[in-house]
Design an enzyme around this catalytic site. Structure first.
Site, PDB file in Angstrom:
ATOM      1  N   ARG A  24      10.115 -15.891  -1.341  1.00 12.70           N
ATOM      2  CA  ARG A  24      11.346 -16.656  -1.508  1.00 12.70           C
ATOM      3  C   ARG A  24      12.404 -16.300  -0.461  1.00 12.70           C
ATOM      4  O   ARG A  24      13.511 -16.812  -0.516  1.00 12.70           O
ATOM      5  CB  ARG A  24      11.927 -16.413  -2.911  1.00 12.70           C
ATOM      6  CG  ARG A  24      11.163 -17.132  -3.996  1.00 12.70           C
ATOM      7  CD  ARG A  24      11.426 -18.635  -3.906  1.00 12.70           C
ATOM      8  NE  ARG A  24      10.545 -19.385  -4.770  1.00 12.70           N
ATOM      9  CZ  ARG A  24      10.852 -19.750  -6.010  1.00 12.70           C
ATOM     10  NH1 ARG A  24      12.001 -19.425  -6.543  1.00 12.70           N
ATOM     11  NH2 ARG A  24       9.988 -20.456  -6.717  1.00 12.70           N
ATOM     12  N   GLU A  76       1.629   3.417   7.222  1.00 11.55           N
ATOM     13  CA  GLU A  76       0.392   2.795   7.719  1.00 11.55           C
ATOM     14  C   GLU A  76       0.721   1.952   8.932  1.00 11.55           C
ATOM     15  O   GLU A  76       1.641   1.122   8.880  1.00 11.55           O
ATOM     16  CB  GLU A  76      -0.163   1.882   6.631  1.00 11.55           C
ATOM     17  CG  GLU A  76      -1.421   2.384   6.014  1.00 11.55           C
ATOM     18  CD  GLU A  76      -1.958   1.351   5.060  1.00 11.55           C
ATOM     19  OE1 GLU A  76      -2.224   0.215   5.491  1.00 11.55           O
ATOM     20  OE2 GLU A  76      -2.097   1.682   3.889  1.00 11.55           O
ATOM     21  N   THR A 107      -6.684  -5.405   5.432  1.00  8.28           N
ATOM     22  CA  THR A 107      -7.386  -4.576   6.413  1.00  8.28           C
ATOM     23  C   THR A 107      -8.890  -4.600   6.136  1.00  8.28           C
ATOM     24  O   THR A 107      -9.354  -4.039   5.155  1.00  8.28           O
ATOM     25  CB  THR A 107      -6.847  -3.133   6.362  1.00  8.28           C
ATOM     26  OG1 THR A 107      -5.420  -3.194   6.402  1.00  8.28           O
ATOM     27  CG2 THR A 107      -7.348  -2.325   7.528  1.00  8.28           C
TER      28      THR A 107
HETATM   29  N1  PXP Z   1      -5.284   2.379   2.225  1.00  9.45           N
HETATM   30  C1  PXP Z   1      -5.202   1.678   3.387  1.00  9.45           C
HETATM   31  C2  PXP Z   1      -5.374   2.415   4.650  1.00  9.45           C
HETATM   32  C3  PXP Z   1      -4.921   0.296   3.367  1.00  9.45           C
HETATM   33  O1  PXP Z   1      -4.841  -0.383   4.520  1.00  9.45           O
HETATM   34  C4  PXP Z   1      -4.703  -0.332   2.133  1.00  9.45           C
HETATM   35  C5  PXP Z   1      -4.359  -1.788   2.113  1.00  9.45           C
HETATM   36  O2  PXP Z   1      -3.120  -1.981   2.693  1.00  9.45           O
HETATM   37  C6  PXP Z   1      -4.766   0.441   0.975  1.00  9.45           C
HETATM   38  C7  PXP Z   1      -5.090   1.789   1.038  1.00  9.45           C
HETATM   39  C8  PXP Z   1      -4.497  -0.144  -0.380  1.00  9.45           C
HETATM   40  O3  PXP Z   1      -5.438  -1.123  -0.662  1.00  9.45           O
HETATM   41  P1  PXP Z   1      -5.242  -2.034  -1.938  1.00  9.45           P
HETATM   42  O4  PXP Z   1      -3.957  -2.778  -1.732  1.00  9.45           O
HETATM   43  O5  PXP Z   1      -6.444  -2.897  -1.942  1.00  9.45           O
HETATM   44  O6  PXP Z   1      -5.157  -1.104  -3.123  1.00  9.45           O
END
Ligand code: PXP
Length: 250
Positions: A24, A76, A107
């Site tokens: 939104r 990340e 990912t």
């Molecule tokens: N670990 C990493 C390195 C990821 O890229 C992700 C997805 O962003 C996750 C954990 C968490 O994955 P999920 O959202 O499927 O629980």
């Protein structure tokens, strides 16, 4: 190695709170508020992925997360100059390098470390100099684990996507790869984390792996929170993790 049930940390990924907010274009629901609620509800760390296209987490979110959290922030990021420069300013507790393709939904598959050492090495050095523990998000493949250790990574996060997306014998085969991978990584001196696709139904077998020290979970927890609230979703996940761990230690 000996482990107690409490040594398995739960890291909560708040990316998809931002996905909902961005639907939104306003400020609700706020991923930083969700992270603070997760912290209050027993999360051991918060993860956020600042993607190149900023489709969920935005720059201001990640800066606020670093400022307000008392628990570690796991940033990340793709292995790009832009993201490494940002991490140098942000100084997160951990930096998890993930592969990133603009067109993917999430990912897909682990980082290719083998063959990319020369490109990754200076980024890893800079992240460490910025005070971050460096984690590489890899598939549980021996050569990738060995290359991660050789590059001086502190942590490998094992990609659990293929395990989570399969069933029956195929899932058992993926679990074996993860079990062997966790053992191998631990032998190489790497801290072992795992994540991607974990939910109430599939988390126990991963939590039971003795070398595992942290699970990072996002999409399922944020979805479950729609029905039961974030504190309840976290405490249910925490209980499943602790129960699996206690069985394994016994
Ligand atoms: N670990 C990493 C390195 C990821 O890229 C992700 C997805 O962003 C996750 C954990 C968490 O994955 P999920 O959202 O499927 O629980």
């Amino acid at each position: 190695m000996t482990k107690s049930a409490h040594m398995l940390r739960l890291g909560v990924n708040v990316d998809h709170v931002a996905t909902l907010r961005n639907a939104r274009g306003g400020s609700h629901p706020c991923p930083v508020s969700a992270a603070l609620l997760a912290q209050k509800s027993g999360a051991d760390g918060i993860t956020a992925h600042l993607r190149e296209d900023r489709r969920h987490i935005k720059d201001d979110d990640i800066i606020s997360l670093k400022q307000v959290l008392d628990i570690p922030l796991n940033f990340e990021m793709a292995a790009t100059e832009e993201m490494v420069s940002l991490a140098e300013k942000l100084r997160p507790n951990a930096a998890c390098i993930v592969p990133e393709k603009r067109e993917e939904l999430t990912t897909e598959g682990g980082l290719a470390v083998v063959g990319h050492e020369a490109r990754l090495a200076p980024f890893i050095t800079r992240l460490k100099e910025a005070g971050a523990r460096v984690s590489l998000f890899v598939d549980a493949i021996p050569a990738e684990l060995e290359a991660s250790a050789a590059l001086g990574a502190d942590i490998v996060e094992l990609h659990t996507g293929a395990y989570c997306d399969s069933s029956g014998g195929e899932r058992a085969a993926h679990l074996k790869l993860l079990r062997d991978g966790a053992h191998h990584a631990d032998q190489l001196g790497l801290e072992v984390h795992a994540g991607h696709g974990l939910n109430y139904e599939n988390v126990s077998d991963i939590a039971a792996l003795r070398q595992m020290t942290e699970l990072n979970i996002g999409h399922f927890l944020i979805g479950a929170a729609v029905f039961s609230g974030l504190p309840d979703a976290l405490s249910t996940m925490r209980r499943l993790m602790d129960d699996a761990r206690a069985k394994d230690i016994a």
